[in-house]
Design a protein around this motif. Structure first.
Motif, PDB file in Angstrom:
ATOM      1  N   GLN A 107     -18.526 -10.403  -7.946  1.00  0.00           N
ATOM      2  CA  GLN A 107     -17.213  -9.790  -7.769  1.00  0.00           C
ATOM      3  C   GLN A 107     -17.141  -8.460  -8.498  1.00  0.00           C
ATOM      4  OE1 GLN A 107     -14.750 -10.771  -5.870  1.00  0.00           O
ATOM      5  NE2 GLN A 107     -15.908 -12.533  -5.169  1.00  0.00           N
ATOM      6  N   MET A 155      -3.199  -1.347 -14.544  1.00  0.00           N
ATOM      7  CA  MET A 155      -2.613  -2.329 -13.629  1.00  0.00           C
ATOM      8  C   MET A 155      -2.397  -3.662 -14.331  1.00  0.00           C
ATOM      9  SD  MET A 155      -3.705  -2.085  -9.624  1.00  0.00           S
ATOM     10  CE  MET A 155      -2.802  -3.530  -9.069  1.00  0.00           C
ATOM     11  N   VAL A 156      -3.313  -4.020 -15.233  1.00  0.00           N
ATOM     12  CA  VAL A 156      -3.112  -5.256 -15.992  1.00  0.00           C
ATOM     13  C   VAL A 156      -1.860  -5.131 -16.854  1.00  0.00           C
ATOM     14  CG1 VAL A 156      -4.019  -6.675 -17.849  1.00  0.00           C
ATOM     15  CG2 VAL A 156      -5.528  -5.925 -16.022  1.00  0.00           C
ATOM     16  N   LYS A 184     -17.683  -0.137  -5.207  1.00  0.00           N
ATOM     17  CA  LYS A 184     -16.715   0.536  -4.332  1.00  0.00           C
ATOM     18  C   LYS A 184     -15.981   1.637  -5.067  1.00  0.00           C
ATOM     19  CE  LYS A 184     -15.411  -2.349  -0.443  1.00  0.00           C
ATOM     20  NZ  LYS A 184     -14.476  -3.397   0.046  1.00  0.00           N
ATOM     21  N   MET A 185     -15.573   1.330  -6.289  1.00  0.00           N
ATOM     22  CA  MET A 185     -14.837   2.331  -7.052  1.00  0.00           C
ATOM     23  C   MET A 185     -15.715   3.555  -7.299  1.00  0.00           C
ATOM     24  SD  MET A 185     -11.764   1.154  -7.626  1.00  0.00           S
ATOM     25  CE  MET A 185     -11.050   1.842  -9.123  1.00  0.00           C
ATOM     26  N   MET A 190     -15.964   5.803  -4.447  1.00  0.00           N
ATOM     27  CA  MET A 190     -14.783   6.641  -4.228  1.00  0.00           C
ATOM     28  C   MET A 190     -14.695   7.752  -5.260  1.00  0.00           C
ATOM     29  SD  MET A 190     -11.637   4.392  -2.881  1.00  0.00           S
ATOM     30  CE  MET A 190     -11.918   2.916  -3.836  1.00  0.00           C
ATOM     31  N   GLN A 219      -7.851  -2.995  -3.970  1.00  0.00           N
ATOM     32  CA  GLN A 219      -9.108  -3.479  -4.534  1.00  0.00           C
ATOM     33  C   GLN A 219      -8.868  -4.151  -5.875  1.00  0.00           C
ATOM     34  OE1 GLN A 219     -12.089  -3.556  -3.175  1.00  0.00           O
ATOM     35  NE2 GLN A 219     -11.323  -2.602  -1.304  1.00  0.00           N
ATOM     36  N   ILE A 220      -8.140  -3.445  -6.742  1.00  0.00           N
ATOM     37  CA  ILE A 220      -7.916  -3.978  -8.079  1.00  0.00           C
ATOM     38  C   ILE A 220      -7.117  -5.272  -8.015  1.00  0.00           C
ATOM     39  CG2 ILE A 220      -6.882  -3.506 -10.323  1.00  0.00           C
ATOM     40  CD1 ILE A 220      -7.435  -0.620  -9.977  1.00  0.00           C
ATOM     41  N   ARG A 221      -6.064  -5.256  -7.191  1.00  0.00           N
ATOM     42  CA  ARG A 221      -5.202  -6.425  -7.102  1.00  0.00           C
ATOM     43  C   ARG A 221      -5.995  -7.650  -6.637  1.00  0.00           C
ATOM     44  NH1 ARG A 221      -3.126  -8.694  -3.594  1.00  0.00           N
ATOM     45  NH2 ARG A 221      -3.536  -7.157  -1.963  1.00  0.00           N
ATOM     46  N   LYS A 261      -6.002   6.668  -0.288  1.00  0.00           N
ATOM     47  CA  LYS A 261      -6.961   6.342  -1.341  1.00  0.00           C
ATOM     48  C   LYS A 261      -6.327   5.455  -2.400  1.00  0.00           C
ATOM     49  CE  LYS A 261     -10.080   8.415  -4.738  1.00  0.00           C
ATOM     50  NZ  LYS A 261     -10.770   9.654  -5.140  1.00  0.00           N
ATOM     51  N   PHE A 287     -16.964  -4.689  -6.886  1.00  0.00           N
ATOM     52  CA  PHE A 287     -15.773  -3.894  -7.230  1.00  0.00           C
ATOM     53  C   PHE A 287     -16.174  -2.548  -7.817  1.00  0.00           C
ATOM     54  CE2 PHE A 287     -12.726  -2.838 -10.656  1.00  0.00           C
ATOM     55  CZ  PHE A 287     -11.639  -2.505  -9.864  1.00  0.00           C
ATOM     56  N   LEU A 344      -5.778   1.986  -1.245  1.00  0.00           N
ATOM     57  CA  LEU A 344      -7.007   1.202  -1.215  1.00  0.00           C
ATOM     58  C   LEU A 344      -7.416   0.781  -2.616  1.00  0.00           C
ATOM     59  CD1 LEU A 344      -9.426   0.027   0.214  1.00  0.00           C
ATOM     60  CD2 LEU A 344     -10.530   2.249   0.139  1.00  0.00           C
ATOM     61  N   VAL A 345      -7.351   1.729  -3.559  1.00  0.00           N
ATOM     62  CA  VAL A 345      -7.734   1.422  -4.937  1.00  0.00           C
ATOM     63  C   VAL A 345      -6.884   0.277  -5.476  1.00  0.00           C
ATOM     64  CG1 VAL A 345      -7.675   2.275  -7.305  1.00  0.00           C
ATOM     65  CG2 VAL A 345      -8.583   3.718  -5.483  1.00  0.00           C
ATOM     66  N   GLU A 346      -5.585   0.408  -5.296  1.00  0.00           N
ATOM     67  CA  GLU A 346      -4.696  -0.633  -5.796  1.00  0.00           C
ATOM     68  C   GLU A 346      -5.031  -1.987  -5.204  1.00  0.00           C
ATOM     69  OE1 GLU A 346      -0.246  -0.572  -5.703  1.00  0.00           O
ATOM     70  OE2 GLU A 346      -0.625   1.528  -6.272  1.00  0.00           O
ATOM     71  N   PHE A 373      -9.146  -8.129  -6.815  1.00  0.00           N
ATOM     72  CA  PHE A 373     -10.134  -8.489  -7.831  1.00  0.00           C
ATOM     73  C   PHE A 373      -9.486  -9.303  -8.948  1.00  0.00           C
ATOM     74  CE2 PHE A 373     -12.067  -7.161 -11.929  1.00  0.00           C
ATOM     75  CZ  PHE A 373     -13.296  -7.781 -11.774  1.00  0.00           C
ATOM     76  N   LEU A 374      -8.363  -8.783  -9.446  1.00  0.00           N
ATOM     77  CA  LEU A 374      -7.677  -9.498 -10.530  1.00  0.00           C
ATOM     78  C   LEU A 374      -7.254 -10.886 -10.074  1.00  0.00           C
ATOM     79  CD1 LEU A 374      -5.405  -6.706 -12.084  1.00  0.00           C
ATOM     80  CD2 LEU A 374      -7.555  -7.639 -12.952  1.00  0.00           C
ATOM     81  N   GLU A 375      -6.762 -10.968  -8.855  1.00  0.00           N
ATOM     82  CA  GLU A 375      -6.266 -12.251  -8.363  1.00  0.00           C
ATOM     83  C   GLU A 375      -7.386 -13.291  -8.356  1.00  0.00           C
ATOM     84  OE1 GLU A 375      -3.621 -11.813  -4.934  1.00  0.00           O
ATOM     85  OE2 GLU A 375      -4.548 -13.643  -4.138  1.00  0.00           O
ATOM     86  N   PHE A 391     -14.814   7.396  -8.694  1.00  0.00           N
ATOM     87  CA  PHE A 391     -14.323   7.066 -10.035  1.00  0.00           C
ATOM     88  C   PHE A 391     -15.503   6.932 -10.983  1.00  0.00           C
ATOM     89  CE2 PHE A 391     -10.774   6.146  -7.499  1.00  0.00           C
ATOM     90  CZ  PHE A 391      -9.657   5.963  -8.296  1.00  0.00           C
ATOM     91  N   ILE A 438      -7.801  -0.043 -14.133  1.00  0.00           N
ATOM     92  CA  ILE A 438      -7.623  -1.494 -14.149  1.00  0.00           C
ATOM     93  C   ILE A 438      -6.768  -1.888 -15.340  1.00  0.00           C
ATOM     94  CG2 ILE A 438      -9.669  -2.169 -15.463  1.00  0.00           C
ATOM     95  CD1 ILE A 438     -10.065  -4.389 -13.515  1.00  0.00           C
TER      96      ILE A 438
END
Lengths: 123, 123, 123, 123
Positions: free
Chosen positions: C92, C117-118, C99-100, C103, D92-94, D85, C96, D88-90, D96-98, C105, C114
DNA sequence: GTGGTCTAGACCACA
DNA sequence: GTGGTCTAGACCACT
């Protein structure tokens, strides 16, 4: 003239339609001279070849005459214009009615919905 | 169903339109099951891929649901169908009026010509 | 358990993933007995064959044992579970990050976005 | 560009994703011209129809414009690209975290594992 | 030469 | 048997 061209359909038939409309509405009166292909193309933001093609097609249909030396002009044959116009009108109405009927509208409903939209637009 | 397909336009949007009409008119009622892609394609005398493309678009629009292995069905969401239908009706009328106005018809003339054609069809 | 199944992907791999998650998170502890296929299928609103297929696959991977007479149970081999889990986690994260990075990053930016967002989710 | 296509998923969404990544990373800058469908298809070792399908979807989303006869280009609307963009980033992160949370990781653990993997990759 | 559409035929995953 | 995808190859309209 707005020249609203959509990109989901070939350009030149759209040009034909719009020029026809301008002829039928009198924007280009019978016998009047048309701008040069180049000018019309520039005005419509379109490749001259494309405009050329549209005009050639209109000439085939007899709505436009080409004079070797002096450019193009709208036909002076008023009857021909009238006929083309009513043919187009009839076709528009026929197609419209057909679609509405296929959706289950009967004739009264069609008249009512169109009337109400016309009324709405008046305000 | 007649499936009248004209060759001056891509087939798949014509399929979309005609299936929409069948949904809006109740030929395919809400919730009813559709024939298989292959059957519909054969019925319309069209390649299955082409029919598939049309159905996929209708699903994107929400009018159709596909059940992985057990075929497709019309949505049961009657409101969604109603909305799509009135959106289509409005657009038809709007486009029709616009074209007629561009040809120089005023609103009374439009109503009169359509009325006379409806009356003509009645006989 | 929510059993959120999306229809744009085959069902059974989704079942596999979700059951794996339940094993890894301890919802189904090592050695515990699983509900019957029929019950699990009903719970997930899925065809029993599909659930069966998912469980068979999990058994192939060694996470589940089938006992001829008494249904299925989670493996008691805690290490096997741990290994599968960390393999999944690593994959995972690797996907992840990849992909980032594609793009554009860099590693700091990834950590920062991240983290933010957390933090956002905490509130 | 590597064009790594895996066979466990339909090709065309993979093409979409990878082209998106190339747009987001600036490999294809805003306004730049894309190679022809056939060239891109050959480059990706894929049938032109498949590539076409991917590009058509990207156009629907507004990331790409097609000019009837002169190929396709990336949109010049930098904001639209930026928005796509970050969406998509959001996502991806969401996602992943889930997944990590479903496996029982709390937020600190998630940050720690990803940090350690980033650190590992640095070396 | 460009994009767009269509056909024919094949294969796959799913239930 | 169902939908979905893919390939190969062809044709068309447009510039």
């Amino acid at each position: 003239m707005p020249w609203d061209l959509k990109s989901d359909r070939p350009i030149y038939p759209q040009l034909i339609e719009q020029i026809e409309l301008m002829i039928f509405s009198g924007t280009y009166p019978p016998g009047s001279k048309l701008p040069s292909v180049r000018d019309m193309a520039q005005d419509a933001a379109v490749n001259p070849n494309t405009m050329q093609r549209a005009l050639a097609r209109l000439e085939e249909d007899g709505l436009i005459n080409t004079h070797r030396t002096s450019g193009r002009s709208i036909t002076e044959d008023v009857n021909m214009i009238k006929n083309s116009k009513s043919k187009l009108v009839e076709e528009q109405i026929r197609e419209f009615l057909e679609k509405m009927q296929k959706m289950g509208f009967d004739q009264n409903e069609i008249l009512m919905s169109i009337t109400s939209m016309v009324e709405g637009a008046k305000q």
